[in-house]
Design a protein around this motif. Structure first.
Motif, PDB file in Angstrom:
ATOM      1  N   GLY A  67       0.787  -1.221   0.000  1.00 45.58           N
ATOM      2  CA  GLY A  67       0.000   0.000   0.000  1.00 45.58           C
ATOM      3  C   GLY A  67       0.818   1.270   0.000  1.00 45.58           C
ATOM      4  N   ASP A  68       2.032   1.225   0.556  1.00 43.93           N
ATOM      5  CA  ASP A  68       2.874   2.419   0.584  1.00 43.93           C
ATOM      6  C   ASP A  68       3.323   2.833  -0.816  1.00 43.93           C
ATOM      7  OD1 ASP A  68       2.647   2.441   3.328  1.00 43.93           O
ATOM      8  OD2 ASP A  68       4.503   1.315   3.662  1.00 43.93           O
ATOM      9  N   TRP A  69       3.280   1.914  -1.765  1.00 47.75           N
ATOM     10  CA  TRP A  69       3.690   2.217  -3.131  1.00 47.75           C
ATOM     11  C   TRP A  69       2.580   2.881  -3.940  1.00 47.75           C
ATOM     12  CZ3 TRP A  69       8.099  -0.163  -6.042  1.00 47.75           C
ATOM     13  CH2 TRP A  69       9.095  -0.621  -5.175  1.00 47.75           C
ATOM     14  N   VAL A  70       1.368   2.899  -3.401  1.00 46.22           N
ATOM     15  CA  VAL A  70       0.242   3.525  -4.104  1.00 46.22           C
ATOM     16  C   VAL A  70       0.246   5.013  -3.769  1.00 46.22           C
ATOM     17  CG1 VAL A  70      -2.242   3.482  -4.489  1.00 46.22           C
ATOM     18  CG2 VAL A  70      -1.038   1.373  -3.912  1.00 46.22           C
ATOM     19  N   THR A  71       0.670   5.830  -4.702  1.00 45.87           N
ATOM     20  CA  THR A  71       0.838   7.262  -4.502  1.00 45.87           C
ATOM     21  C   THR A  71      -0.441   8.017  -4.873  1.00 45.87           C
ATOM     22  OG1 THR A  71       1.822   7.351  -6.716  1.00 45.87           O
ATOM     23  CG2 THR A  71       3.323   7.171  -4.841  1.00 45.87           C
ATOM     24  N   PRO A  72      -0.561   9.281  -4.451  1.00 47.99           N
ATOM     25  CA  PRO A  72      -1.778  10.055  -4.765  1.00 47.99           C
ATOM     26  C   PRO A  72      -2.091  10.147  -6.254  1.00 47.99           C
ATOM     27  CG  PRO A  72      -0.515  11.161  -3.053  1.00 47.99           C
ATOM     28  CD  PRO A  72       0.320  10.009  -3.526  1.00 47.99           C
ATOM     29  N   VAL A  88      -8.036 -14.103   1.886  1.00 49.35           N
ATOM     30  CA  VAL A  88      -9.303 -13.420   2.140  1.00 49.35           C
ATOM     31  C   VAL A  88      -9.546 -13.480   3.635  1.00 49.35           C
ATOM     32  CG1 VAL A  88     -11.766 -13.318   1.632  1.00 49.35           C
ATOM     33  CG2 VAL A  88     -10.172 -14.104  -0.127  1.00 49.35           C
ATOM     34  N   GLY A  89      -9.428 -12.328   4.303  1.00 52.48           N
ATOM     35  CA  GLY A  89      -9.560 -12.316   5.750  1.00 52.48           C
ATOM     36  C   GLY A  89     -10.967 -12.045   6.223  1.00 52.48           C
ATOM     37  N   ASP A  90     -11.673 -11.135   5.551  1.00 51.24           N
ATOM     38  CA  ASP A  90     -13.053 -10.788   5.874  1.00 51.24           C
ATOM     39  C   ASP A  90     -13.887 -10.871   4.602  1.00 51.24           C
ATOM     40  OD1 ASP A  90     -13.067 -10.348   8.658  1.00 51.24           O
ATOM     41  OD2 ASP A  90     -12.062  -8.426   8.387  1.00 51.24           O
ATOM     42  N   SER A  91     -15.189 -10.687   4.774  1.00 49.30           N
ATOM     43  CA  SER A  91     -16.091 -10.884   3.639  1.00 49.30           C
ATOM     44  C   SER A  91     -16.132  -9.710   2.680  1.00 49.30           C
ATOM     45  CB  SER A  91     -17.507 -11.168   4.156  1.00 49.30           C
ATOM     46  OG  SER A  91     -17.486 -12.270   5.040  1.00 49.30           O
ATOM     47  N   ASP A  92     -15.443  -8.611   2.978  1.00 49.19           N
ATOM     48  CA  ASP A  92     -15.441  -7.482   2.049  1.00 49.19           C
ATOM     49  C   ASP A  92     -14.038  -6.933   1.794  1.00 49.19           C
ATOM     50  OD1 ASP A  92     -14.964  -6.231   4.460  1.00 49.19           O
ATOM     51  OD2 ASP A  92     -16.967  -5.361   4.611  1.00 49.19           O
ATOM     52  N   ASN A  93     -12.997  -7.718   2.097  1.00 47.78           N
ATOM     53  CA  ASN A  93     -11.639  -7.283   1.785  1.00 47.78           C
ATOM     54  C   ASN A  93     -10.727  -8.488   1.604  1.00 47.78           C
ATOM     55  OD1 ASN A  93     -10.010  -7.597   4.562  1.00 47.78           O
ATOM     56  ND2 ASN A  93     -12.052  -6.802   5.043  1.00 47.78           N
ATOM     57  N   PHE A  94      -9.607  -8.270   0.945  1.00 45.64           N
ATOM     58  CA  PHE A  94      -8.686  -9.367   0.658  1.00 45.64           C
ATOM     59  C   PHE A  94      -7.294  -8.816   0.379  1.00 45.64           C
ATOM     60  CE2 PHE A  94     -10.828  -8.145  -3.284  1.00 45.64           C
ATOM     61  CZ  PHE A  94      -9.769  -7.917  -4.144  1.00 45.64           C
ATOM     62  N   ARG A  95      -6.343  -9.721   0.269  1.00 45.67           N
ATOM     63  CA  ARG A  95      -4.956  -9.369  -0.064  1.00 45.67           C
ATOM     64  C   ARG A  95      -4.711  -9.653  -1.540  1.00 45.67           C
ATOM     65  NH1 ARG A  95      -1.655  -6.242   3.250  1.00 45.67           N
ATOM     66  NH2 ARG A  95      -2.468  -6.455   5.392  1.00 45.67           N
ATOM     67  N   PHE A  96      -3.993  -8.732  -2.196  1.00 42.26           N
ATOM     68  CA  PHE A  96      -3.877  -8.732  -3.651  1.00 42.26           C
ATOM     69  C   PHE A  96      -2.410  -8.585  -4.054  1.00 42.26           C
ATOM     70  CE2 PHE A  96      -3.614  -5.937  -7.406  1.00 42.26           C
ATOM     71  CZ  PHE A  96      -4.407  -6.586  -8.324  1.00 42.26           C
ATOM     72  N   TYR A  97      -1.898  -9.530  -4.860  1.00 43.05           N
ATOM     73  CA  TYR A  97      -0.516  -9.492  -5.349  1.00 43.05           C
ATOM     74  C   TYR A  97      -0.517  -8.922  -6.759  1.00 43.05           C
ATOM     75  CZ  TYR A  97       4.328 -11.028  -6.049  1.00 43.05           C
ATOM     76  OH  TYR A  97       5.693 -11.072  -6.280  1.00 43.05           O
ATOM     77  N   ALA A 117       3.546 -17.856   2.980  1.00 43.60           N
ATOM     78  CA  ALA A 117       3.073 -16.653   3.666  1.00 43.60           C
ATOM     79  C   ALA A 117       4.210 -15.690   3.994  1.00 43.60           C
ATOM     80  CB  ALA A 117       2.326 -17.049   4.937  1.00 43.60           C
ATOM     81  N   LYS A 118       5.350 -16.214   4.445  1.00 42.22           N
ATOM     82  CA  LYS A 118       6.456 -15.329   4.824  1.00 42.22           C
ATOM     83  C   LYS A 118       7.030 -14.594   3.611  1.00 42.22           C
ATOM     84  CE  LYS A 118      10.144 -18.813   4.521  1.00 42.22           C
ATOM     85  NZ  LYS A 118      11.256 -19.469   5.257  1.00 42.22           N
ATOM     86  N   ASP A 119       6.928 -15.198   2.423  1.00 39.61           N
ATOM     87  CA  ASP A 119       7.408 -14.536   1.210  1.00 39.61           C
ATOM     88  C   ASP A 119       6.445 -13.464   0.723  1.00 39.61           C
ATOM     89  OD1 ASP A 119       9.623 -16.184   1.217  1.00 39.61           O
ATOM     90  OD2 ASP A 119       8.690 -17.688  -0.072  1.00 39.61           O
ATOM     91  N   LEU A 120       5.210 -13.489   1.211  1.00 37.44           N
ATOM     92  CA  LEU A 120       4.211 -12.498   0.828  1.00 37.44           C
ATOM     93  C   LEU A 120       4.152 -11.320   1.790  1.00 37.44           C
ATOM     94  CD1 LEU A 120       1.315 -14.891  -0.217  1.00 37.44           C
ATOM     95  CD2 LEU A 120       2.537 -13.347  -1.739  1.00 37.44           C
ATOM     96  N   LYS A 121       4.889 -11.376   2.874  1.00 35.69           N
ATOM     97  CA  LYS A 121       4.872 -10.308   3.866  1.00 35.69           C
ATOM     98  C   LYS A 121       5.323  -8.993   3.232  1.00 35.69           C
ATOM     99  CE  LYS A 121       6.765  -8.997   8.392  1.00 35.69           C
ATOM    100  NZ  LYS A 121       5.461  -8.529   8.903  1.00 35.69           N
ATOM    101  N   ASP A 122       4.506  -7.953   3.381  1.00 31.23           N
ATOM    102  CA  ASP A 122       4.769  -6.623   2.822  1.00 31.23           C
ATOM    103  C   ASP A 122       4.876  -6.637   1.305  1.00 31.23           C
ATOM    104  OD1 ASP A 122       4.861  -5.552   5.421  1.00 31.23           O
ATOM    105  OD2 ASP A 122       6.998  -6.011   5.608  1.00 31.23           O
ATOM    106  N   LYS A 123       4.275  -7.622   0.658  1.00 35.97           N
ATOM    107  CA  LYS A 123       4.341  -7.726  -0.805  1.00 35.97           C
ATOM    108  C   LYS A 123       2.950  -7.648  -1.458  1.00 35.97           C
ATOM    109  CE  LYS A 123       8.809  -8.482  -0.809  1.00 35.97           C
ATOM    110  NZ  LYS A 123       9.758  -7.474  -1.342  1.00 35.97           N
ATOM    111  N   THR A 124       1.910  -7.349  -0.679  1.00 30.12           N
ATOM    112  CA  THR A 124       0.554  -7.343  -1.219  1.00 30.12           C
ATOM    113  C   THR A 124      -0.160  -6.040  -0.876  1.00 30.12           C
ATOM    114  OG1 THR A 124      -0.296  -8.433   0.774  1.00 30.12           O
ATOM    115  CG2 THR A 124       0.351  -9.854  -1.079  1.00 30.12           C
ATOM    116  N   LEU A 125      -1.238  -5.771  -1.590  1.00 32.41           N
ATOM    117  CA  LEU A 125      -2.120  -4.646  -1.301  1.00 32.41           C
ATOM    118  C   LEU A 125      -3.333  -5.156  -0.532  1.00 32.41           C
ATOM    119  CD1 LEU A 125      -2.207  -2.843  -4.784  1.00 32.41           C
ATOM    120  CD2 LEU A 125      -0.582  -2.522  -2.932  1.00 32.41           C
TER     121      LEU A 125
END
Length: 295
Positions: A67-72, A88-97, A117-125
């Motif tokens: 998310g930090d890479w998504v600029t204004p 998919v953690g909740d019914s209206d949000n998820f993690r996206f590579y 999972a450890k390779d995806l840490k800080d690698k998703t939106l």
């Protein structure tokens, strides 16, 4: 092996006279150009090439790590990105590579999405699906809302491990990226047609309601279409509406617990204000020692 049809004047490794004349005229014209103009032209051509290459890389090949890479400017352009749903953690949000450019599919597959999972840490939106509100799971000591598990199971079945498209709109109060999410078209190539809206598919299945709070986004479909699809699901008693439309909506559920938390806070404040009132003992003027200095 057939012979290459070189011009008749080409023999002993020397170019024909026509080509020699062209080369000579080109050298003469090049020598006639002033050196400063030639240097400036080369600099301009190099700059244009660098800027164009940087733009193409940033737009089509640079991966948004998190998310930090998504600029204004990305939000301002409401940019569309393609990627795979990793969790998919909740019914209206998820993690996206994010999967930009090419190389993710056969026959040109040379880029891989991490599966550990450890390779995806800080690698998703962290994506929040726009326009819908799902039953609340158990959070912060609050019980789960009815049908929250069924809603989550439906969403996982539909998108987990699959490719989706996200239009990045804004960042919410929890740091998630609010996005219009679409599924890939089933038959036509992705570049020819857009797929179905994930939000509308969830409404059609009856596992979410239309999000109507301030700042809600509905994409090209509009709020009216969202409400129409939701009402159809209610009439057909699909999903959470199986027992009728009297079920508590996610917004009502959150409002009820927010009011309860507010009432508890007021009670605690009243109790704490009473305990903070000054007493003779707190003034330090009790006993003979206090009376001595109070005179």
């Amino acid at each position: 092996m057939p012979a290459i049809p070189w011009p008749a004047g080409w023999n002993k490794g020397e170019p024909p006279e026509e080509i020699q004349g062209l080369i000579s005229r080109a050298q003469t014209n090049l020598n006639a150009i002033p050196i400063p103009v030639l240097a400036l032209s080369a600099f301009a051509l190099g700059s244009i090439t660098t800027v164009s290459g940087t733009f193409v890389y940033r737009r089509y090949f640079r991966r948004l790590q998190n998310g930090d890479w998504v600029t204004p400017d990305v939000f301002a352009k409401k940019r569309w990105v393609k990627g795979m749903v990793t969790s998919v953690g909740d019914s209206d949000n998820f993690r996206f590579y994010h999967m930009p450019g090419f190389g993710w599919r056969w026959p040109l597959k040379f880029r891989l999405v991490p599966s550990v999972a450890k390779d995806l840490k800080d690698k998703t939106l962290h994506i929040r699906i726009a326009g819908v509100d799902a039953p609340e799971a158990a959070h912060f000591g609050k019980p789960a809302q009815p049908y929250s598990e069924e809603s989550l199971a439906w969403l996982r079945k539909e998108i987990l491990g699959k490719t989706v498209y996200c239009q990045l709109l804004r960042r919410d109060q929890y740091g998630r990226i609010v996005s219009i999410v679409t599924l890939p078209p089933r038959f036509l190539p992705e570049s020819w047609a857009s797929g179905k809206s994930l939000s509308l598919e969830m409404l059609k299945a009856g596992w979410v309601t239309t999000y109507e709070q301030a700042g809600a986004e509905y994409g090209k479909w509009g709020k009216e279409e969202f409400l129409r699809v939701e009402n159809e699901a209610k009439a057909a008693r699909r999903g959470m509406w199986v027992n009728g439309t009297t079920a508590e909506s996610p917004s009502e559920f959150k409002r009820r617990y927010a009011q309860a938390d507010s009432s508890d806070t007021k009670v605690v404040d009243k109790r704490s204000s009473k305990t903070n009132e000054k007493t003779p003992a707190s003034t330090g003027k009790t006993g003979w020692f206090g009376r001595l200095f109070s005179k």
